[in-house]
Design a protein around this motif. Sequence first.
Motif, PDB file in Angstrom:
ATOM      1  N   LEU A 287       0.827  -1.209   0.000  1.00  0.00           N
ATOM      2  CA  LEU A 287       0.000   0.000   0.000  1.00  0.00           C
ATOM      3  C   LEU A 287       0.864   1.263   0.000  1.00  0.00           C
ATOM      4  CD1 LEU A 287      -2.780  -1.058   2.547  1.00  0.00           C
ATOM      5  CD2 LEU A 287      -3.006  -0.812   0.054  1.00  0.00           C
ATOM      6  N   MET A 288       1.957   1.229   0.742  1.00  0.00           N
ATOM      7  CA  MET A 288       2.893   2.358   0.759  1.00  0.00           C
ATOM      8  C   MET A 288       3.444   2.621  -0.640  1.00  0.00           C
ATOM      9  SD  MET A 288       6.717   2.400   2.387  1.00  0.00           S
ATOM     10  CE  MET A 288       7.174   1.195   1.100  1.00  0.00           C
ATOM     11  N   LEU A 290       2.329   1.587  -3.581  1.00  0.00           N
ATOM     12  CA  LEU A 290       1.284   1.939  -4.554  1.00  0.00           C
ATOM     13  C   LEU A 290       0.852   3.398  -4.405  1.00  0.00           C
ATOM     14  CD1 LEU A 290      -1.050  -1.201  -4.565  1.00  0.00           C
ATOM     15  CD2 LEU A 290       0.254  -0.301  -6.511  1.00  0.00           C
ATOM     16  N   SER A 291       0.725   3.854  -3.183  1.00  0.00           N
ATOM     17  CA  SER A 291       0.244   5.224  -2.958  1.00  0.00           C
ATOM     18  C   SER A 291       1.191   6.256  -3.560  1.00  0.00           C
ATOM     19  CB  SER A 291       0.071   5.481  -1.453  1.00  0.00           C
ATOM     20  OG  SER A 291       1.321   5.458  -0.786  1.00  0.00           O
ATOM     21  N   GLN A 293       2.817   5.918  -6.261  1.00  0.00           N
ATOM     22  CA  GLN A 293       2.652   5.930  -7.716  1.00  0.00           C
ATOM     23  C   GLN A 293       1.317   6.564  -8.127  1.00  0.00           C
ATOM     24  OE1 GLN A 293       5.546   4.860  -8.881  1.00  0.00           O
ATOM     25  NE2 GLN A 293       5.985   4.218  -6.775  1.00  0.00           N
ATOM     26  N   LEU A 294       0.335   6.508  -7.236  1.00  0.00           N
ATOM     27  CA  LEU A 294      -1.016   6.921  -7.601  1.00  0.00           C
ATOM     28  C   LEU A 294      -1.364   8.347  -7.188  1.00  0.00           C
ATOM     29  CD1 LEU A 294      -2.948   3.652  -6.623  1.00  0.00           C
ATOM     30  CD2 LEU A 294      -2.200   4.365  -8.915  1.00  0.00           C
ATOM     31  N   PHE A 295      -0.675   8.883  -6.169  1.00  0.00           N
ATOM     32  CA  PHE A 295      -1.061  10.183  -5.637  1.00  0.00           C
ATOM     33  C   PHE A 295       0.126  11.139  -5.603  1.00  0.00           C
ATOM     34  CE2 PHE A 295      -3.699   6.934  -3.502  1.00  0.00           C
ATOM     35  CZ  PHE A 295      -4.950   7.324  -3.968  1.00  0.00           C
ATOM     36  N   LEU A 301       0.534  12.645   2.838  1.00  0.00           N
ATOM     37  CA  LEU A 301       0.840  11.374   2.193  1.00  0.00           C
ATOM     38  C   LEU A 301       2.167  10.813   2.715  1.00  0.00           C
ATOM     39  CD1 LEU A 301      -0.143   9.321   0.136  1.00  0.00           C
ATOM     40  CD2 LEU A 301       1.191  10.511  -1.606  1.00  0.00           C
ATOM     41  N   ILE A 304       1.386   9.141   5.969  1.00  0.00           N
ATOM     42  CA  ILE A 304       0.743   7.840   5.801  1.00  0.00           C
ATOM     43  C   ILE A 304       1.745   6.803   5.306  1.00  0.00           C
ATOM     44  CG2 ILE A 304      -0.980   6.576   4.450  1.00  0.00           C
ATOM     45  CD1 ILE A 304      -2.651   9.189   4.451  1.00  0.00           C
ATOM     46  N   GLN A 305       2.566   7.182   4.350  1.00  0.00           N
ATOM     47  CA  GLN A 305       3.512   6.233   3.769  1.00  0.00           C
ATOM     48  C   GLN A 305       4.562   5.785   4.781  1.00  0.00           C
ATOM     49  OE1 GLN A 305       4.709   8.718   0.501  1.00  0.00           O
ATOM     50  NE2 GLN A 305       3.413   7.635  -0.965  1.00  0.00           N
ATOM     51  N   GLN A 365       9.130   8.998  -5.675  1.00  0.00           N
ATOM     52  CA  GLN A 365       8.320   7.987  -6.358  1.00  0.00           C
ATOM     53  C   GLN A 365       9.168   6.784  -6.747  1.00  0.00           C
ATOM     54  OE1 GLN A 365       6.547   9.042 -10.236  1.00  0.00           O
ATOM     55  NE2 GLN A 365       4.561   8.511  -9.332  1.00  0.00           N
ATOM     56  N   ASN A 368       9.907   4.337  -3.833  1.00  0.00           N
ATOM     57  CA  ASN A 368       8.806   3.406  -3.566  1.00  0.00           C
ATOM     58  C   ASN A 368       8.668   2.371  -4.670  1.00  0.00           C
ATOM     59  OD1 ASN A 368       6.889   4.310  -1.098  1.00  0.00           O
ATOM     60  ND2 ASN A 368       7.928   6.087  -1.965  1.00  0.00           N
TER      61      ASN A 368
END
Length: 391
Positions: A287-288, A290-291, A293-295, A301, A304-305, A365, A368
């Motif tokens: 999830l870390m 992916l986030s 790459q998506l946001f 953020l 959260i990551q 990015q 990750n």
Amino acid sequence: MIRASRDMWLLAVGQALSGTVVSLLTAVSSLSGAMLAPYQGLSTVPVSATVCGTLLMIYPASVIMGRLGRRIGFFLKAVIGIAGGLVSAVALVLQSFSILVVGTFLLGAFSAFSQYYRFAAIDAVKSADERTRAVAMITGAGIVGGILGPYLASHFDRAFQTPFVGSFIALTVVCIAIAISQIFLSADLGRDSATPSTSSPPALRFKPSSDFAAASIICAIGFAAMTLTMNAAPLALARDPRCGGSTTPILQAHFIAMYLPSLFNATLVRAAGLRGLVAGGLVALLLMALSAQLFEATPSLYFIQLTLSGLGWNFVFNGGTLMVASTYSNDHKTKAQGINSLIVYGANVFASLAAGILVAQYGWQAVNLACFPMILAGALFLFRMPRAKNA
């Protein structure tokens, strides 16, 4: 039982103070490196020196503690930490990048001994049934360090004219406290038996099994993914004008996520088993990654990551440690623990070096993105672990 209880509390204190040193060093090491490095891509060389120091000392640390016990080992660790903190402070005063690398290398040797608190917790209990709670208690003590380290780093970073000198002085004081506390451990805690049991071959004949290798690689993957993101984060945050250069709350959240879930690991293992615990950690790391790459990157953020990074480390590394502990006998303890830690920190060397290069050349990015193959490998090795290790 009384002595074991005392040892457990002293180990928890040692873990908490050691976690303070590690989190403080994480907060200032790459930033100190960026201040002195001739090229920004070399900013994490001091961090990498720490990992290299750990890698080179990780196996000897296991041998030392096997022969002399945890008390002498952890006291020696504190002495090395005191030397590393003072050398690093002097390096900043002299504005010497090379001396800073030496200081952080010594702090890596300090960290090598710190990796054995999880195994010392296993030594301090009487039965295999108590292992999960013991590891959870000791790892959970790191919550103190996760909060205190970044606080000390930011509170003392301007205590002297040269930035970060005060932070390294604070680190040195914490190492003195470690030396004082660990000298009260039982003298024989973790020391190898003088005569190995007749039920298993001598420790020198230890041959790692495929299960031992798989569990060790799972530990290494969890640690490397966390190291990559944790070491890159201060640089990425410092480069992002939206974050105002403040890393303390985000790093504190990261370290709390690393250690706080340990208090609930025993319950989680009873419900989902060790395989389920590790799988949950891999999902958090996924999830870390992916986030990112998506946001679009924002302070929220990052928060959260880094929280997901810490959570993923806790589940994967602690689950992997308990898997490893079930793959060797007590006669093989010193060699098995040393090899396991060597595998973990071999992976960490590459992760630490990659952090600075990826941030400098490609950004957060890409850091990750590099986690994806590690997460996939972790899932594959977890899949091949026998379900008997799930208990």
